[in-house]
Design a protein around this motif. Sequence first.
Motif, PDB file in Angstrom:
ATOM      1  N   PHE A  80       0.825  -1.223   0.000  1.00  0.00           N
ATOM      2  CA  PHE A  80       0.000   0.000   0.000  1.00  0.00           C
ATOM      3  C   PHE A  80       0.850   1.260   0.000  1.00  0.00           C
ATOM      4  CE2 PHE A  80       0.803  -0.761   4.497  1.00  0.00           C
ATOM      5  CZ  PHE A  80       1.055   0.502   4.991  1.00  0.00           C
ATOM      6  N   LEU A  81       2.087   1.172   0.474  1.00  0.00           N
ATOM      7  CA  LEU A  81       2.978   2.329   0.494  1.00  0.00           C
ATOM      8  C   LEU A  81       3.201   2.902  -0.902  1.00  0.00           C
ATOM      9  CD1 LEU A  81       5.719   0.966   2.934  1.00  0.00           C
ATOM     10  CD2 LEU A  81       4.088   2.783   3.449  1.00  0.00           C
ATOM     11  N   LEU A  82       3.053   2.059  -1.916  1.00  0.00           N
ATOM     12  CA  LEU A  82       3.292   2.475  -3.294  1.00  0.00           C
ATOM     13  C   LEU A  82       2.014   2.894  -4.003  1.00  0.00           C
ATOM     14  CD1 LEU A  82       5.705  -0.448  -4.276  1.00  0.00           C
ATOM     15  CD2 LEU A  82       6.306   1.789  -3.332  1.00  0.00           C
ATOM     16  N   ASP A  83       0.880   2.806  -3.331  1.00  0.00           N
ATOM     17  CA  ASP A  83      -0.411   3.107  -3.943  1.00  0.00           C
ATOM     18  C   ASP A  83      -0.593   4.610  -4.099  1.00  0.00           C
ATOM     19  OD1 ASP A  83      -3.117   2.198  -4.783  1.00  0.00           O
ATOM     20  OD2 ASP A  83      -3.714   3.477  -3.119  1.00  0.00           O
ATOM     21  N   PRO A  84      -0.935   5.091  -5.294  1.00  0.00           N
ATOM     22  CA  PRO A  84      -1.107   6.539  -5.494  1.00  0.00           C
ATOM     23  C   PRO A  84      -2.173   7.157  -4.596  1.00  0.00           C
ATOM     24  CG  PRO A  84      -0.912   5.424  -7.611  1.00  0.00           C
ATOM     25  CD  PRO A  84      -1.031   4.345  -6.573  1.00  0.00           C
ATOM     26  N   PHE A  85      -3.260   6.436  -4.306  1.00  0.00           N
ATOM     27  CA  PHE A  85      -4.282   6.980  -3.418  1.00  0.00           C
ATOM     28  C   PHE A  85      -3.729   7.136  -1.999  1.00  0.00           C
ATOM     29  CE2 PHE A  85      -6.990   5.512  -6.854  1.00  0.00           C
ATOM     30  CZ  PHE A  85      -7.982   6.478  -6.895  1.00  0.00           C
ATOM     31  N   TYR A  86      -2.991   6.134  -1.545  1.00  0.00           N
ATOM     32  CA  TYR A  86      -2.397   6.219  -0.207  1.00  0.00           C
ATOM     33  C   TYR A  86      -1.402   7.379  -0.136  1.00  0.00           C
ATOM     34  CZ  TYR A  86       0.449   5.310   3.859  1.00  0.00           C
ATOM     35  OH  TYR A  86       1.126   5.466   5.046  1.00  0.00           O
ATOM     36  N   LYS A  87      -0.551   7.476  -1.131  1.00  0.00           N
ATOM     37  CA  LYS A  87       0.469   8.525  -1.141  1.00  0.00           C
ATOM     38  C   LYS A  87      -0.174   9.908  -1.119  1.00  0.00           C
ATOM     39  CE  LYS A  87       4.475  10.127  -3.825  1.00  0.00           C
ATOM     40  NZ  LYS A  87       5.432  10.087  -2.706  1.00  0.00           N
ATOM     41  N   ALA A  88      -1.261  10.070  -1.870  1.00  0.00           N
ATOM     42  CA  ALA A  88      -1.950  11.364  -1.921  1.00  0.00           C
ATOM     43  C   ALA A  88      -2.471  11.760  -0.544  1.00  0.00           C
ATOM     44  CB  ALA A  88      -3.098  11.316  -2.922  1.00  0.00           C
ATOM     45  N   ALA A  89      -3.060  10.809   0.171  1.00  0.00           N
ATOM     46  CA  ALA A  89      -3.650  11.129   1.477  1.00  0.00           C
ATOM     47  C   ALA A  89      -2.599  11.222   2.573  1.00  0.00           C
ATOM     48  CB  ALA A  89      -4.700  10.076   1.851  1.00  0.00           C
ATOM     49  N   ALA A  90      -1.716  10.229   2.659  1.00  0.00           N
ATOM     50  CA  ALA A  90      -0.784  10.141   3.779  1.00  0.00           C
ATOM     51  C   ALA A  90       0.372  11.121   3.665  1.00  0.00           C
ATOM     52  CB  ALA A  90      -0.251   8.705   3.890  1.00  0.00           C
ATOM     53  N   GLU A  91       0.878  11.331   2.470  1.00  0.00           N
ATOM     54  CA  GLU A  91       2.074  12.163   2.303  1.00  0.00           C
ATOM     55  C   GLU A  91       1.747  13.567   1.818  1.00  0.00           C
ATOM     56  OE1 GLU A  91       5.103  10.171   0.043  1.00  0.00           O
ATOM     57  OE2 GLU A  91       4.603   8.215   0.890  1.00  0.00           O
ATOM     58  N   GLU A  92       0.733  13.691   0.957  1.00  0.00           N
ATOM     59  CA  GLU A  92       0.421  14.993   0.372  1.00  0.00           C
ATOM     60  C   GLU A  92      -0.800  15.646   1.014  1.00  0.00           C
ATOM     61  OE1 GLU A  92      -0.003  14.146  -3.781  1.00  0.00           O
ATOM     62  OE2 GLU A  92       1.957  13.170  -3.898  1.00  0.00           O
ATOM     63  N   ARG A  93      -1.483  14.899   1.904  1.00  0.00           N
ATOM     64  CA  ARG A  93      -2.671  15.399   2.610  1.00  0.00           C
ATOM     65  C   ARG A  93      -3.723  15.909   1.633  1.00  0.00           C
ATOM     66  NH1 ARG A  93      -2.399  12.634   6.552  1.00  0.00           N
ATOM     67  NH2 ARG A  93      -3.966  13.924   7.597  1.00  0.00           N
ATOM     68  N   ARG A  94      -3.962  15.153   0.585  1.00  0.00           N
ATOM     69  CA  ARG A  94      -4.973  15.487  -0.400  1.00  0.00           C
ATOM     70  C   ARG A  94      -6.202  14.615  -0.142  1.00  0.00           C
ATOM     71  NH1 ARG A  94      -2.384  15.141  -6.277  1.00  0.00           N
ATOM     72  NH2 ARG A  94      -4.446  15.988  -6.838  1.00  0.00           N
ATOM     73  N   PHE A  95      -7.343  15.246   0.034  1.00  0.00           N
ATOM     74  CA  PHE A  95      -8.574  14.526   0.305  1.00  0.00           C
ATOM     75  C   PHE A  95      -9.667  15.025  -0.637  1.00  0.00           C
ATOM     76  CE2 PHE A  95      -6.146  14.646   4.280  1.00  0.00           C
ATOM     77  CZ  PHE A  95      -6.039  13.286   4.531  1.00  0.00           C
ATOM     78  N   GLY A  96     -10.575  14.119  -1.003  1.00  0.00           N
ATOM     79  CA  GLY A  96     -11.636  14.459  -1.938  1.00  0.00           C
ATOM     80  C   GLY A  96     -11.935  13.287  -2.831  1.00  0.00           C
ATOM     81  N   VAL A  97     -12.424  13.575  -4.040  1.00  0.00           N
ATOM     82  CA  VAL A  97     -12.736  12.556  -5.033  1.00  0.00           C
ATOM     83  C   VAL A  97     -11.702  12.630  -6.145  1.00  0.00           C
ATOM     84  CG1 VAL A  97     -14.442  11.700  -6.684  1.00  0.00           C
ATOM     85  CG2 VAL A  97     -15.201  12.687  -4.515  1.00  0.00           C
ATOM     86  N   PHE A  98     -11.058  11.510  -6.443  1.00  0.00           N
ATOM     87  CA  PHE A  98      -9.992  11.490  -7.441  1.00  0.00           C
ATOM     88  C   PHE A  98     -10.124  10.265  -8.336  1.00  0.00           C
ATOM     89  CE2 PHE A  98      -8.247  13.404  -3.571  1.00  0.00           C
ATOM     90  CZ  PHE A  98      -7.815  14.631  -4.044  1.00  0.00           C
ATOM     91  N   ARG A  99      -9.653  10.420  -9.563  1.00  0.00           N
ATOM     92  CA  ARG A  99      -9.438   9.263 -10.432  1.00  0.00           C
ATOM     93  C   ARG A  99      -7.995   8.828 -10.276  1.00  0.00           C
ATOM     94  NH1 ARG A  99     -11.894  10.046 -16.410  1.00  0.00           N
ATOM     95  NH2 ARG A  99     -11.464   7.814 -16.467  1.00  0.00           N
ATOM     96  N   LEU A 100      -7.746   7.558 -10.538  1.00  0.00           N
ATOM     97  CA  LEU A 100      -6.384   7.040 -10.433  1.00  0.00           C
ATOM     98  C   LEU A 100      -5.416   7.844 -11.286  1.00  0.00           C
ATOM     99  CD1 LEU A 100      -4.263   4.920  -9.599  1.00  0.00           C
ATOM    100  CD2 LEU A 100      -5.075   3.501 -11.498  1.00  0.00           C
TER     101      LEU A 100
END
Length: 283
Positions: A80-100
């Motif tokens: 999961f560390l490599l998952d773009p959705f995880y990286k967006a939330a955990a590292e970049e603090r981006r929340f909302g609706v996103f496409r891959l």
Amino acid sequence: MATDLDPKLAAFSKLVACCLPALGSDDFAPALIEGLRALVPIDDASVIYYGGGDLPTLVYRETPLARGGDTMERFLGGAFLLDPFYKAAAEERRFGVFRLKELAPARFRDSEYYHSWYRNCGFTDECGFLVEVGEDAFVNVALGRLTRKRFSEAQLRTLRSVQLAVEELCRGHWTSESGSGEGIRRHLHLALDDFGSSLLTERETQVINLVLHGHSTKSVATRLGISVETVKLHRKHAYAKLEVSSQAELFYLFLDSLMSSRDYRGGDTLVSYLAKPSPPASR
């Protein structure tokens, strides 16, 4: 007298009506997906909870993976560390609706992570909600399409129009939960950053880290401010030192070393992984 109902308002009403009675129970996640399915067509869905520094928890999944639970075990254990959705939330603090495709690096579909995870899921398109539900805690509500028909811009606008409601419902359900406080995910981030550092130069380690995240050679060069040829040279030297010949072998070496280091407290996971005795040869 009969009246015509606005279909979108009716679907939104169903979303709320499905979720409110299920708050705080195991029925919440399937109720949430049922409500979202009334708004947009969804072929598959999963809900993953990342709580307070703990490893992720698979709260809900509709369709079993094609090759069984091994892929999911690897995902929850460290991939999961490599998952773009995880990286967006955990590292970049981006929340909302996103496409891959909004979150993934260029040429992500060529990465081993994509081949071993998304292709195994059977997804042709994915979008989802990233919802912050507490300190260092968030939920990924992943919605997938298994057919060639992808999520349309109109469908994404529909999902974004109910984003606030979904966020409040998720917070109402998960805010009371807390993690163990052990910071397991923080240790795994350190393990990813340090992977290969006992054998590689600093630059080679940086290149390998970006390759694992799915970055193309050109993307790695841009991020590190070096030429494409230099990236290729660093990658070649790193592969030789790690005794791997492909991105697939690199990916599984990282996961195997990570999942074998459950008491990890720092440094390169390869140190203890490579020090383990090989099983005796059969006679």
